[in-house]
Design a protein around this motif. Structure first.
Motif, mmCIF file in Angstrom:
data_model
loop_
_atom_site.group_PDB
_atom_site.id
_atom_site.type_symbol
_atom_site.label_atom_id
_atom_site.label_comp_id
_atom_site.label_asym_id
_atom_site.label_seq_id
_atom_site.Cartn_x
_atom_site.Cartn_y
_atom_site.Cartn_z
ATOM 1 N N ILE A 69 0.842 -1.209 0.000
ATOM 2 C CA ILE A 69 0.000 0.000 0.000
ATOM 3 C C ILE A 69 0.876 1.259 0.000
ATOM 4 C CG2 ILE A 69 -1.667 1.332 1.371
ATOM 5 C CD1 ILE A 69 -2.839 -1.380 2.299
ATOM 6 N N HIS A 70 1.937 1.205 0.789
ATOM 7 C CA HIS A 70 2.829 2.371 0.890
ATOM 8 C C HIS A 70 3.419 2.702 -0.485
ATOM 9 C CE1 HIS A 70 5.934 4.336 3.871
ATOM 10 N NE2 HIS A 70 5.419 5.209 3.052
ATOM 11 N N HIS A 71 3.830 1.673 -1.201
ATOM 12 C CA HIS A 71 4.465 1.874 -2.505
ATOM 13 C C HIS A 71 3.450 2.180 -3.604
ATOM 14 C CE1 HIS A 71 6.630 0.112 -6.171
ATOM 15 N NE2 HIS A 71 7.381 1.129 -5.826
ATOM 16 N N ASN A 120 11.338 11.660 -1.282
ATOM 17 C CA ASN A 120 11.630 11.041 0.016
ATOM 18 C C ASN A 120 11.396 9.532 -0.009
ATOM 19 O OD1 ASN A 120 12.137 13.615 0.913
ATOM 20 N ND2 ASN A 120 10.216 13.849 2.040
ATOM 21 N N HIS A 121 10.297 9.107 -0.644
ATOM 22 C CA HIS A 121 10.003 7.673 -0.680
ATOM 23 C C HIS A 121 10.974 6.922 -1.598
ATOM 24 C CE1 HIS A 121 6.305 9.067 1.245
ATOM 25 N NE2 HIS A 121 6.236 7.860 1.749
ATOM 26 N N SER A 122 11.310 7.530 -2.744
ATOM 27 C CA SER A 122 12.267 6.878 -3.651
ATOM 28 C C SER A 122 13.597 6.638 -2.932
ATOM 29 C CB SER A 122 12.497 7.736 -4.897
ATOM 30 O OG SER A 122 11.306 7.871 -5.637
ATOM 31 N N LEU A 210 13.969 7.952 7.788
ATOM 32 C CA LEU A 210 12.907 7.105 8.343
ATOM 33 C C LEU A 210 11.564 7.819 8.256
ATOM 34 C CD1 LEU A 210 11.872 4.599 9.785
ATOM 35 C CD2 LEU A 210 12.473 5.679 11.965
ATOM 36 N N ASP A 211 10.646 7.167 7.573
ATOM 37 C CA ASP A 211 9.279 7.653 7.415
ATOM 38 C C ASP A 211 8.494 7.271 8.675
ATOM 39 O OD1 ASP A 211 6.654 8.153 6.625
ATOM 40 O OD2 ASP A 211 6.841 7.146 4.686
ATOM 41 N N VAL A 212 7.982 8.268 9.401
ATOM 42 C CA VAL A 212 7.158 7.948 10.577
ATOM 43 C C VAL A 212 5.704 8.382 10.394
ATOM 44 C CG1 VAL A 212 9.090 7.869 12.200
ATOM 45 C CG2 VAL A 212 7.833 10.008 11.912
ATOM 46 N N GLU A 214 1.939 7.600 9.850
ATOM 47 C CA GLU A 214 1.222 6.394 10.311
ATOM 48 C C GLU A 214 1.065 5.356 9.202
ATOM 49 O OE1 GLU A 214 -2.430 7.523 12.223
ATOM 50 O OE2 GLU A 214 -1.431 7.767 14.160
ATOM 51 N N HIS A 215 0.941 5.818 7.947
ATOM 52 C CA HIS A 215 0.765 4.848 6.860
ATOM 53 C C HIS A 215 1.970 3.915 6.716
ATOM 54 C CE1 HIS A 215 2.475 8.100 3.925
ATOM 55 N NE2 HIS A 215 3.409 7.204 4.109
ATOM 56 N N ALA A 216 3.097 4.292 7.311
ATOM 57 C CA ALA A 216 4.303 3.472 7.212
ATOM 58 C C ALA A 216 4.290 2.292 8.180
ATOM 59 C CB ALA A 216 5.536 4.335 7.477
HETATM 60 MN MN MN Z 1 5.310 7.335 3.501
#
Ligand code: MN
Length: 248
Positions: A69-71, A120-122, A210-212, A214-216
């Protein structure tokens, strides 16, 4: 439209020279340029990078459903918003992230929220690495020496990073950066801001992310952000962090 594109290009150049001349210097500027690897377009639109591992590869630390889902939903949503914007948004670069200001407030918000979120996600995916056997996971020699220099020990560093990440109010990111004096520091940002952005007080080259949001973590960890963070240390890709640190 071409006027606007020219304007963006000119402001981008101005941003680069301003950057080179003042804050960051030549060496750091190269580092920012190398960060362009995390913004990929095919000439028509930005594209979602493939994960360098399977969705279930980070189990048991991050579950398959969260990764998928995150990706495919969250990361993709930032891209969709960029691609749904005026056509010249594909000319956006890391330099636009750095400047974080554009021709109008809407475009600036697009850069800060969606170009930031895309970037940021990449970057974040490359800083994760499967560890199915739960083996010890620590930085290599060069980065470990710098961490020991600036945080006393790896354990002190991990403790401080975990505390700062846990305490971020709402959605955001925790970063290890190499600042403009070549010192490692832990900084946090709200939403999709990152340490390349001028809007951040503490800036530098990203070494760890680090992604904090909540979806992570929420599907597996619910409200227990601290547990997500302590498990995340098992799947940090220290080889990639060392590469970002050394600029190679
Ligand atoms: Mn994220």
């Amino acid at each position: 439209m071409s006027d606007r594109r020219d304007f963006l290009r000119k402001t981008a150049l101005f941003g680069l020279s301003g950057l080179a001349g003042s804050l960051i210097g030549k060496e750091k500027l190269d580092a920012v340029e190398s960060a362009s690897d995390f913004l990929v377009n095919d000439g028509n639109s930005f594209v979602l990078p493939k994960l360098p591992y399977a969705y279930d590869a980070l189990e048991p630390y991050i579950d398959k459903q969260t990764m998928e889902i995150h990706h495919t939903k969250h990361h993709q949503a930032y891209i969709d918003k960029l691609n749904g914007a005026p056509a010249n948004s594909i000319n956006f670069s890391v330099d636009d992230i750095t400047k974080c200001e554009s021709v109008d407030a809407t475009t600036t918000a697009l850069i800060r929220n969606n170009l930031g979120g895309y970037f940021n996600h990449s970057l974040f995916w490359t800083l994760l690495k499967p560890n199915p056997k739960g083996e010890a996971n620590n930085p290599g020699v060069a980065l470990a020496e710098a961490i020991n220099r600036d945080f006393k020990s790896i354990d002190d560093f991990k403790k401080e990073f975990s505390e700062k990440a846990t305490k971020i109010f709402g959605s955001g990111w925790c970063w290890l950066i190499l600042d403009t004096t070549n010192k490692l520091r832990i900084v946090t940002s709200p939403n999709q801001d990152n340490p390349y952005m001028k809007v951040m007080a503490d800036r530098g080259k990203v070494v760890l992310a680090l992604d904090v949001w909540e979806h992570a973590y929420y599907l597996k960890y619910q409200n227990k952000r601290a547990d997500y963070i302590s498990n995340w240390w098992n799947i940090v890709n220290w080889e990639k962090a060392a590469q970002l640190f050394s600029g190679k």
